[in-house]
Design a protein around this motif. Structure first.
Motif, PDB file in Angstrom:
ATOM      1  N   ASN A 156      27.047  65.467  33.153  1.00 45.70           N
ATOM      2  CA  ASN A 156      27.343  64.038  33.074  1.00 45.70           C
ATOM      3  C   ASN A 156      27.193  63.382  34.439  1.00 45.70           C
ATOM      4  OD1 ASN A 156      28.480  64.549  30.349  1.00 45.70           O
ATOM      5  ND2 ASN A 156      30.140  65.506  31.518  1.00 45.70           N
ATOM      6  N   ILE A 157      26.422  62.305  34.492  1.00 43.99           N
ATOM      7  CA  ILE A 157      26.240  61.565  35.742  1.00 43.99           C
ATOM      8  C   ILE A 157      26.752  60.150  35.523  1.00 43.99           C
ATOM      9  CG2 ILE A 157      24.661  60.950  37.597  1.00 43.99           C
ATOM     10  CD1 ILE A 157      24.750  63.969  36.976  1.00 43.99           C
ATOM     11  N   VAL A 158      27.699  59.744  36.364  1.00 44.26           N
ATOM     12  CA  VAL A 158      28.344  58.437  36.235  1.00 44.26           C
ATOM     13  C   VAL A 158      27.909  57.558  37.402  1.00 44.26           C
ATOM     14  CG1 VAL A 158      30.536  57.219  36.014  1.00 44.26           C
ATOM     15  CG2 VAL A 158      30.324  59.585  35.160  1.00 44.26           C
ATOM     16  N   PHE A 159      27.414  56.378  37.071  1.00 46.21           N
ATOM     17  CA  PHE A 159      26.895  55.452  38.081  1.00 46.21           C
ATOM     18  C   PHE A 159      27.782  54.223  38.242  1.00 46.21           C
ATOM     19  CE2 PHE A 159      23.081  57.780  37.005  1.00 46.21           C
ATOM     20  CZ  PHE A 159      22.309  57.778  38.154  1.00 46.21           C
ATOM     21  N   ASP A 160      28.067  53.884  39.487  1.00 44.80           N
ATOM     22  CA  ASP A 160      28.494  52.529  39.819  1.00 44.80           C
ATOM     23  C   ASP A 160      27.259  51.638  39.641  1.00 44.80           C
ATOM     24  OD1 ASP A 160      29.901  50.333  40.977  1.00 44.80           O
ATOM     25  OD2 ASP A 160      29.026  50.819  42.926  1.00 44.80           O
ATOM     26  N   LEU A 161      27.461  50.338  39.495  1.00 42.21           N
ATOM     27  CA  LEU A 161      26.309  49.442  39.305  1.00 42.21           C
ATOM     28  C   LEU A 161      25.904  48.706  40.578  1.00 42.21           C
ATOM     29  CD1 LEU A 161      27.085  47.876  35.794  1.00 42.21           C
ATOM     30  CD2 LEU A 161      25.533  49.763  36.340  1.00 42.21           C
ATOM     31  N   GLY A 162      26.821  47.945  41.165  1.00 46.07           N
ATOM     32  CA  GLY A 162      26.476  47.107  42.310  1.00 46.07           C
ATOM     33  C   GLY A 162      26.060  47.910  43.522  1.00 46.07           C
ATOM     34  N   ARG A 163      24.853  47.648  44.005  1.00 40.77           N
ATOM     35  CA  ARG A 163      24.268  48.275  45.190  1.00 40.77           C
ATOM     36  C   ARG A 163      23.984  49.758  44.996  1.00 40.77           C
ATOM     37  NH1 ARG A 163      28.214  45.743  49.613  1.00 40.77           N
ATOM     38  NH2 ARG A 163      29.658  46.623  48.122  1.00 40.77           N
ATOM     39  N   VAL A 164      24.039  50.198  43.721  1.00 33.91           N
ATOM     40  CA  VAL A 164      23.610  51.552  43.363  1.00 33.91           C
ATOM     41  C   VAL A 164      22.478  51.461  42.345  1.00 33.91           C
ATOM     42  CG1 VAL A 164      24.289  53.749  42.319  1.00 33.91           C
ATOM     43  CG2 VAL A 164      25.856  52.584  43.875  1.00 33.91           C
ATOM     44  N   VAL A 165      22.710  50.684  41.275  1.00 37.01           N
ATOM     45  CA  VAL A 165      21.673  50.466  40.257  1.00 37.01           C
ATOM     46  C   VAL A 165      21.043  49.085  40.409  1.00 37.01           C
ATOM     47  CG1 VAL A 165      21.167  50.423  37.769  1.00 37.01           C
ATOM     48  CG2 VAL A 165      22.894  52.015  38.665  1.00 37.01           C
ATOM     49  N   TYR A 198      35.176  59.383  26.845  1.00 34.30           N
ATOM     50  CA  TYR A 198      33.957  60.147  26.588  1.00 34.30           C
ATOM     51  C   TYR A 198      34.189  61.657  26.630  1.00 34.30           C
ATOM     52  CZ  TYR A 198      32.060  55.519  26.943  1.00 34.30           C
ATOM     53  OH  TYR A 198      31.825  54.173  26.733  1.00 34.30           O
ATOM     54  N   ASN A 199      35.472  62.039  26.678  1.00 31.85           N
ATOM     55  CA  ASN A 199      35.837  63.463  26.639  1.00 31.85           C
ATOM     56  C   ASN A 199      35.024  64.261  27.662  1.00 31.85           C
ATOM     57  OD1 ASN A 199      37.324  65.652  25.671  1.00 31.85           O
ATOM     58  ND2 ASN A 199      35.770  66.182  24.142  1.00 31.85           N
ATOM     59  N   LEU A 200      35.007  63.780  28.889  1.00 27.93           N
ATOM     60  CA  LEU A 200      34.186  64.393  29.932  1.00 27.93           C
ATOM     61  C   LEU A 200      34.855  65.636  30.507  1.00 27.93           C
ATOM     62  CD1 LEU A 200      32.980  61.265  31.958  1.00 27.93           C
ATOM     63  CD2 LEU A 200      31.875  62.379  30.011  1.00 27.93           C
ATOM     64  N   ASP A 201      34.083  66.676  30.672  1.00 27.99           N
ATOM     65  CA  ASP A 201      34.506  67.840  31.431  1.00 27.99           C
ATOM     66  C   ASP A 201      34.278  67.493  32.899  1.00 27.99           C
ATOM     67  OD1 ASP A 201      34.793  70.214  32.794  1.00 27.99           O
ATOM     68  OD2 ASP A 201      33.555  71.394  31.428  1.00 27.99           O
ATOM     69  N   VAL A 202      35.361  67.284  33.639  1.00 20.80           N
ATOM     70  CA  VAL A 202      35.226  66.806  35.018  1.00 20.80           C
ATOM     71  C   VAL A 202      34.456  67.787  35.893  1.00 20.80           C
ATOM     72  CG1 VAL A 202      37.233  65.277  34.950  1.00 20.80           C
ATOM     73  CG2 VAL A 202      37.529  67.684  35.633  1.00 20.80           C
ATOM     74  N   ALA A 203      34.530  69.069  35.569  1.00 20.27           N
ATOM     75  CA  ALA A 203      33.818  70.082  36.354  1.00 20.27           C
ATOM     76  C   ALA A 203      32.307  69.971  36.188  1.00 20.27           C
ATOM     77  CB  ALA A 203      34.281  71.477  35.950  1.00 20.27           C
ATOM     78  N   GLN A 204      31.865  69.258  35.159  1.00 23.44           N
ATOM     79  CA  GLN A 204      30.434  69.076  34.901  1.00 23.44           C
ATOM     80  C   GLN A 204      30.019  67.615  35.051  1.00 23.44           C
ATOM     81  OE1 GLN A 204      30.119  70.916  30.959  1.00 23.44           O
ATOM     82  NE2 GLN A 204      29.321  72.757  31.922  1.00 23.44           N
ATOM     83  N   THR A 205      30.798  66.877  35.845  1.00 21.37           N
ATOM     84  CA  THR A 205      30.567  65.434  35.992  1.00 21.37           C
ATOM     85  C   THR A 205      30.417  65.061  37.461  1.00 21.37           C
ATOM     86  OG1 THR A 205      31.849  65.012  33.977  1.00 21.37           O
ATOM     87  CG2 THR A 205      31.502  63.149  35.468  1.00 21.37           C
ATOM     88  N   MET A 206      29.429  64.221  37.751  1.00 18.34           N
ATOM     89  CA  MET A 206      29.226  63.666  39.089  1.00 18.34           C
ATOM     90  C   MET A 206      29.403  62.152  39.033  1.00 18.34           C
ATOM     91  SD  MET A 206      25.800  63.640  41.518  1.00 18.34           S
ATOM     92  CE  MET A 206      26.005  65.295  42.165  1.00 18.34           C
ATOM     93  N   PHE A 207      30.021  61.584  40.074  1.00 14.28           N
ATOM     94  CA  PHE A 207      30.185  60.136  40.175  1.00 14.28           C
ATOM     95  C   PHE A 207      29.491  59.632  41.427  1.00 14.28           C
ATOM     96  CE2 PHE A 207      32.985  56.461  41.541  1.00 14.28           C
ATOM     97  CZ  PHE A 207      32.338  55.546  40.722  1.00 14.28           C
TER      98      PHE A 207
END
Length: 195
Positions: free
Chosen positions: A3-12, A148-157
């Motif tokens: 899982n890859i989690v994106f901020d929007l402003g100045r990232v996307v 989203y029932n995210l497994d934090v160990a498999q998630t990047m922010f």
């Protein structure tokens, strides 16, 4: 990593600085502050309306409300998708990652951004104006994880503000501090890590 989690402003999304006058840059210089002025935080939280933020920002800058309104509307319409990030998002999607948004964003801004083609790549979103909380408040991260029932160990922010990725790290999420001044370099690093 799944899982890859994106901020929007100045990232996307960002504004092209070459298309902005010095007057415009000065007017919105507070956006780079940490923390941001409370009136803008309230706007991002959805507890302040567009008209209220126009009034508050006019008082903050000592200018007429019509001028402030035109500046905010211009700021919305000038948001452009960052080319390097868009290419990264598309490649991550093709590679099978689940992609999410975790962003501090007001109603008028998010309504505009959701219409951009890149946004269709996201599998889910948590946006501050719809939740009544903002990063780096821990509760907004909890909403994302639970929804989203995210497994934090498999998630990047991925976020351009260090304080926001530090809180993600406290939850066991892999943090990535995105360099807003070197978007191509940040995307290249992410490619090496994820693709």
């Amino acid at each position: 990593m799944k899982n890859i989690v994106f901020d929007l402003g100045r990232v996307v999304f960002a504004q092209n600085p070459n298309k902005s006058s010095e007057e415009y840059k000065r007017f919105f210089s507070y956006v780079a502050q940490s923390p941001m002025p409370q009136f803008w935080v309230d706007y991002d939280m959805g507890v302040s309306s567009f008209d209220k933020v126009v009034s508050d920002l006019s008082a903050y800058r000592g200018v007429e409300e019509d001028y402030t309104r035109s500046m905010i509307l211009a700021s919305i319409s000038r948001q452009e998708t960052i080319v390097a990030t868009e290419a990264l998002i598309q490649d991550l999607k093709r590679a099978g990652y689940k992609l999410y948004v975790l962003s501090n964003m007001s109603r008028e801004f998010i309504d505009f951004l959701r219409k951009q083609p890149v946004y269709s790549n996201f599998d889910g979103e948590v946006v501050s104006c719809e939740e009544g909380v903002v990063k780096p408040m821990p509760s907004i991260y909890e909403i994302l994880i639970k929804r989203y029932n995210l497994d934090v160990a498999q998630t990047m922010f991925i976020d351009d503000r260090i304080e926001n990725v530090e809180v993600a790290k406290q939850f066991g999420i892999t943090p990535f501090h995105f360099d807003r001044d070197d978007t191509e370099g940040s995307c290249a690093k992410l490619r090496k890590m994820l693709l």
